[in-house]
Scaffold this motif. Structure first.
Motif, short mmCIF file in Angstrom:
data_model
loop_
_atom_site.label_atom_id
_atom_site.label_comp_id
_atom_site.label_asym_id
_atom_site.label_seq_id
_atom_site.Cartn_x
_atom_site.Cartn_y
_atom_site.Cartn_z
N GLU B 132 13.70 13.31 4.16
CA GLU B 132 14.43 14.15 5.10
C GLU B 132 15.00 13.26 6.21
O GLU B 132 14.39 12.30 6.63
N THR B 134 16.70 13.48 10.06
CA THR B 134 16.95 14.40 11.17
C THR B 134 17.65 13.67 12.30
O THR B 134 17.28 12.55 12.65
N TYR B 138 21.27 17.85 13.76
CA TYR B 138 21.26 18.22 12.34
C TYR B 138 19.94 17.85 11.69
O TYR B 138 19.18 17.02 12.22
N SER B 139 19.68 18.47 10.54
CA SER B 139 18.61 17.97 9.69
C SER B 139 19.07 18.07 8.24
O SER B 139 19.74 19.03 7.86
N THR B 148 21.94 22.10 13.41
CA THR B 148 20.92 22.92 14.04
C THR B 148 21.22 23.27 15.49
O THR B 148 21.22 24.43 15.87
#
Lengths: 185, 387
Positions: B132, B134, B138-139, B148
């Motif tokens: 992932e 981040t 955003y992620s 986000t």
């Protein structure tokens, strides 16, 4: 007259065990092709065997015990499907089962058999020649894989592959790819 | 509900009336939905099950015969009970593991083909499948990017003159998605490039640029964003939206840019034409100076790619191979030109192995294929290959 069945009627536990060992796996696989649920299929088939033992005296086995048992599986499965409001007037389940089962199975009542064969004959029209031949022998003539292989002088694996593809065509998807027909522009 | 309708649903070939019938059944009970899911799984990959006759016999034996042995073998009964219990727990632990679909591993060469994300600062990030990523606004996960929060531009006041543009480049053999800051969801097909701002603050319209490729949009309605319109720009075309579901196919190698409306309404504009679409309609923009063509389609089939499927009716082998090139990252060479024009119908799924797809295409006796590493050579069907 089925000898094993006569033994069972007279309370023969050994005969009952032999019949169970011989037919249980096939019956579960057959039920699975209706319900697509392994646990439910096993439960359903176990109920049939318990019923066979407890009620054998009242059974009317006309042809063979095997046919009787498979017919029970089909009836119970269709009842189960009815309870979730699913019907199969097109006999698509029966036809696909016939394609994916090794054995010759005659679980269907005569009138159903005729309707299924009419549907199968209609499907037949849309298949390529080689596949059509194998499909006819399996579904309409009731040959086993080995009998088809011998008749057409091809390998059992070819028979299986062709039937798998025929099944894909009928269900119009399977294996994630299907080609129903190919035409020229 | 006929079983046939379940199969048609899986294949997205229900007509409107059948769809209504299906939905009524589907929504009526969880048992119905569970059955549908099992059939869907089965017909995506044929499952085989191994019944457990030993455990089953223990159960039957327990129910039918254990009682009659009771008087003589108390200890045996106890043992049997334990066995039956063990059998039952074993049975439950086993669950229906056989029914788990066998997922075909993607070829290793594809592992290098990761999605590239260029953030608002121009920084290039590789979005790996396993990690992932981040950032402050955003992620990014395995299957999608989510914008986000409010972006903070270092030392600057954000405004309309500061475009804060982000870009996603999806390679061959991948699909990806992005949820924009306004809640609009975008599914991006393989070999596509799309750019969008970090947020729409200070913008008169919500504008996204599909530079090439294919994307499906579920646009968050304008009412929720002070009536701000949503516009998708492609080369030589813009599609204006008020909140709706639609698909744009703008691959450079295809003859037309194809816009398909699933729900709501959109307006397609080219330098010469303006055309409103109704649900189920599709516009074909064949380039400057050409008429904007309109046709009726089944939109579910058009957007089937987003479920990993490609449904085609009367498509040429050339068009089919273009999709396979993108999905499997292979090169295609037609060795005999007349093969390009042959027509096929069918359903492809991107979890299918390429070899298998080619084998089935070949079984129609219309063409023959040779796969060498990442290149496919195609001939007219070999003579004498027929049955």
């Amino acid at each position: 007259m089925d000898l094993e069945f006569e033994y069972i009627k007279k309370g023969g536990q050994q005969a009952f065990r032999r019949v169970f060992d011989r037919y249980y796996p096939g019956m579960v696989q057959y039920a699975y092709r209706f319900l697509y649920d392994r646990a439910a299929s096993e439960d359903l088939v176990q109920e049939i065997f318990i019923n066979l033992w407890e009620k054998a005296a009242s059974y009317d086995v006309k042809y063979s015990l095997k046919a009787y048992l498979y017919r029970s599986v089909r009836n119970r499965c269709l009842n189960h499907l009815k309870s979730i409001e699913v019907t199969d007037k097109q006999y698509l389940l029966d036809i696909t089962i016939s394609l994916s089962t090794e054995d010759k199975v005659e679980p269907i009542e005569m009138e159903d058999q005729a309707a299924m064969q009419a549907k199968a004959a209609a499907i037949l029209e849309g298949l390529p020649q080689k596949m059509r031949h194998i499909f006819r022998l399996k579904v309409l003539e009731g040959y086993t894989y080995a009998e088809i292989a011998a008749e057409l002088d091809i390998s059992i694996n070819t028979v299986k592959t062709q039937l798998k593809r025929a099944r894909a065509r009928i269900t119009k998807l399977n294996e994630l790819i299907v080609l129903f027909w190919a035409t020229y522009r | 509900m006929e079983f046939e309708l379940i199969l048609k649903k899986i294949q997205s070939t229900l007509d409107q009336e059948e769809e209504a019938q299906f939905q009524q059944w589907y929504e009526a009970s969880e048992d119905h939905r569970a059955y549908f899911r099992r059939v869907e799984k089965e017909f995506q990959k044929e499952q085989s099950i191994e019944p457990q006759p030993k455990q089953a016999w223990e159960k039957i034996d327990q129910r039918l015969f254990a009682a009659s042995r009771k008087r003589y073998w108390w200890s045996a009964v106890a043992a049997l009970l334990i066995l039956a219990f063990l059998a039952v727990s074993y049975f439950f632990e086993q669950g229906d593991f056989e029914m788990e679909p066998t997922i075909v591993e993607a070829p290793t060469q594809q592992m290098e083909n990761e999605v590239l994300f260029i953030d608002q600062e121009g920084q290039q990030l590789i979005l790996s499948r396993t990690q992932e990523v981040t950032g402050n606004y955003y992620s990014a996960g395995e299957s999608g990017l989510q914008l986000t929060g409010k972006p903070t531009t270092k030392g600057k006041v954000s405004g309309a003159d500061d475009p804060k543009i982000n870009t996603l480049i999806v390679p061959r053999a991948r699909q990806y998605s992005v949820e924009l800051s306004d809640g609009t969801k975008v599914w991006i097909n393989a070999e596509s490039k799309i750019s969008f701002p970090s947020d729409f603050v200070g913008h008169q319209i919500r504008r996204v640029n599909l530079e090439y490729g294919e994307a499906y949009f579920e646009v968050s309605p304008s009412q929720g964003h002070n009536g701000k319109k949503f516009v998708v720009l492609t080369q030589g075309q813009s599609v204006e939206v008020l909140g709706t579901k639609f698909n744009i196919n703008a691959y450079p190698e295809s003859d037309a840019q194809v816009t398909t409306l699933v729900e709501g309404s959109v307006i397609v504009s080219t330098p010469n034409h303006i055309q409103a679409l109704r649900p189920g309609e599709q516009s074909l923009n064949q380039g400057p100076g050409k008429e904007l063509m309109l046709q009726k389609v089944n939109p579910e089939q058009v957007i089937s790619w987003k479920r990993g499927k490609f449904i085609f009716y009367n498509k040429t082998l050339e068009e089919i191979m273009q999709v396979l090139q993108r999905w499997y990252d292979v090169q295609v060479a037609f060795k005999e030109p007349q093969v390009r024009e042959k027509l096929f119908n069918g359903v492809l799924n991107n979890e299918q192995e390429l070899e298998e797809i080619l084998e089935i295409l070949e079984s129609t006796n219309k063409a023959s294929f040779e796969l060498n590493g990442s290149s496919i050579e195609i001939w007219d069907s070999k003579k004498g290959n027929g049955a």
